[in-house]
Design a protein around this motif. Sequence first.
Motif, PDB file in Angstrom:
ATOM      1  N   THR A  12       0.888  -1.129  -0.182  1.00  0.00           N
ATOM      2  CA  THR A  12      -0.213  -0.199   0.120  1.00  0.00           C
ATOM      3  C   THR A  12       0.877   1.288   0.052  1.00  0.00           C
ATOM      4  OG1 THR A  12      -0.093  -0.152   2.497  1.00  0.00           O
ATOM      5  CG2 THR A  12      -1.877  -1.067   1.137  1.00  0.00           C
ATOM      6  N   PRO A  13       1.706   1.554  -1.271  1.00  0.00           N
ATOM      7  CA  PRO A  13       2.336   2.847  -1.146  1.00  0.00           C
ATOM      8  C   PRO A  13       1.444   4.056  -1.018  1.00  0.00           C
ATOM      9  CG  PRO A  13       1.994   1.877  -3.354  1.00  0.00           C
ATOM     10  CD  PRO A  13       1.646   0.882  -2.377  1.00  0.00           C
ATOM     11  N   VAL A  14       2.041   5.245  -0.564  1.00  0.00           N
ATOM     12  CA  VAL A  14       1.001   6.441  -0.376  1.00  0.00           C
ATOM     13  C   VAL A  14       2.054   7.476  -0.957  1.00  0.00           C
ATOM     14  CG1 VAL A  14      -0.138   5.534   1.704  1.00  0.00           C
ATOM     15  CG2 VAL A  14       2.118   6.587   2.087  1.00  0.00           C
ATOM     16  N   THR A  15       1.431   8.600  -0.963  1.00  0.00           N
ATOM     17  CA  THR A  15       2.068   9.839  -1.093  1.00  0.00           C
ATOM     18  C   THR A  15       2.712  10.454  -0.125  1.00  0.00           C
ATOM     19  OG1 THR A  15       0.089  11.547  -0.859  1.00  0.00           O
ATOM     20  CG2 THR A  15       0.404  10.595  -3.095  1.00  0.00           C
ATOM     21  N   ALA A  16       3.811  11.262  -0.319  1.00  0.00           N
ATOM     22  CA  ALA A  16       4.485  11.794   1.006  1.00  0.00           C
ATOM     23  C   ALA A  16       3.495  12.725   1.837  1.00  0.00           C
ATOM     24  CB  ALA A  16       5.704  12.753   0.117  1.00  0.00           C
ATOM     25  N   LYS A  17       2.573  13.341   1.187  1.00  0.00           N
ATOM     26  CA  LYS A  17       1.604  14.057   1.960  1.00  0.00           C
ATOM     27  C   LYS A  17       0.808  13.143   2.977  1.00  0.00           C
ATOM     28  CE  LYS A  17      -0.432  17.292  -0.044  1.00  0.00           C
ATOM     29  NZ  LYS A  17      -1.497  18.092  -0.913  1.00  0.00           N
ATOM     30  N   LYS A  18       0.366  12.098   2.246  1.00  0.00           N
ATOM     31  CA  LYS A  18      -0.351  11.224   2.878  1.00  0.00           C
ATOM     32  C   LYS A  18       0.385  10.284   4.351  1.00  0.00           C
ATOM     33  CE  LYS A  18      -3.752   7.922   3.847  1.00  0.00           C
ATOM     34  NZ  LYS A  18      -5.142   8.541   4.405  1.00  0.00           N
ATOM     35  N   LEU A  19       1.762   9.990   3.858  1.00  0.00           N
ATOM     36  CA  LEU A  19       2.699   9.547   4.953  1.00  0.00           C
ATOM     37  C   LEU A  19       2.832  10.597   5.944  1.00  0.00           C
ATOM     38  CD1 LEU A  19       4.568   7.391   6.081  1.00  0.00           C
ATOM     39  CD2 LEU A  19       6.323   8.404   4.654  1.00  0.00           C
ATOM     40  N   ALA A  20       2.970  11.670   5.902  1.00  0.00           N
ATOM     41  CA  ALA A  20       3.268  12.655   6.807  1.00  0.00           C
ATOM     42  C   ALA A  20       1.911  13.095   7.728  1.00  0.00           C
ATOM     43  CB  ALA A  20       3.560  14.198   6.121  1.00  0.00           C
TER      44      ALA A  20
END
Length: 490
Positions: A416-424
């Motif tokens: 489930t990779p995510v965007t950097a914004k989602k990760l933060a």
Amino acid sequence: MAIFTHTSTFTPSQETVKTWLTRPGALTRATPHWSGSVKKEGDPQNLGSQAHLASALPFTSGLLTLPWTAEHVAAGEDTFTDQQAKGPFSSWQHTHDFFETPGRTVMRDTVTYELLPGEKLGTSAQEAEGKAKQQGFKLLGTGRKGAEKIGDTLVNKHLTRVFDARERRIAADLEFQERYAHDPITVVIAGASGMVGQQVSALLTGGGHTVRTLVRRAPQAENEFRWDPAAGEIDTEAFDGAQAVIHLGGASINQRFTEQNKKAILESRIQSTTLLANTLADVARKDGGAGQVPHTFICASAVGFYGADRGTEVLTEDTPAGSGFLAEVCQQWEAATEPAREAGLRTVNIRTGLVQSALGGMLKVQLPLFLTGTGGYVGSGEQMQSWVSLDDIAGIYVHALFTDSLQGPVNAVAPTPVTAKKLAKTVGAALKRPAVLPIPPAAPALLLKKEGVQELALASQNASADKLVKSGYVFFEPALRQALEHELVR
């Protein structure tokens, strides 16, 4: 004097549960990462042996710790006890009792403790607050009155969280060990002292296997063997009777991308991998198929192989290498394993994603910002981040070890990779802190330099986990929110 109790239930037999808990590695695996880390394990069956830990202060997600030494003082057929020899309590004794009932095993943890006298606890808390300010954030409720309040109202709550997390981790590991049940083997590990290496070693010893470690100093224990990659030296006795070698070494990439540091990042990987691969090839040829030397070589790599700017392109193990410094490092790193592969060893290159852990890596570096509500994402936040939990990267190495069909490059990432914004934002949510503001690239450039920011903070790599999943791997933590809550719970 206060008494805390916690009851856990597990499906394996009492013998299985207790055997696992008394093996090397159990304390490392059972300790929640946000509650501290294990520096040295003791032996619950060997009275007088000691375990050394770094115990986390509340509200710091493992960033601020106090030294803790526990000594094993009693052991029986269905019980064992340790007590504090040095630590933050006036006294502390922890007893594990085991009971077998139809279809399950019950473990009862009983902790009897006494807080330090108020003036000593207050001084300790004030010292911790000073350390916290140096780290860039403020502890809640410190000072003498705050310390006394913590002692009166939060110790049991904290212990409840710790032992709930321990129960979850022990249950997950018992299930993992059942899935990978195997006759005991001997594995040689290079880089066993690192964050990932400690967890891989603990998973293996928890399964009853023997781990030998390659060390750069004089050996101090039975299963330590010396090597010096820069000098091209290695004690080949380490491989006698071993079935596999796992290589996890390499200088950290979380540092300023100066020419000197970049040289260390590259050479530390290429020199060590080349030495191992050539040595394994030599011992395999001398063995002549007798089976007395390793037949499997598992070596670390990274999703940096694909280059820093791949947008949303799905990256499989067949995707060509990208460009840039880390891509070149990974290409040379993987190429350095070829002598072992050509000599007939099953060789696996583990292309690791962004490891999410309170114990190390970029997440630990960023935690002070997130804890103060100033964490966020770099750049647009739309870059793809292929992440993996610390438990899973360790599990993937063990899976690769016992999955004979797996070879060549393997993306070690969650599905489930995510965007950097989602990760933060997910890190912020797990810590109950806001994380909505973009961070100018100039800020991390102070730590990484401009090239480091481009290669790490602004990298976009959407790596596929399909090969790993199809090989039968079952994730400890497939979902980011749950993984971060387990890693950072407060």
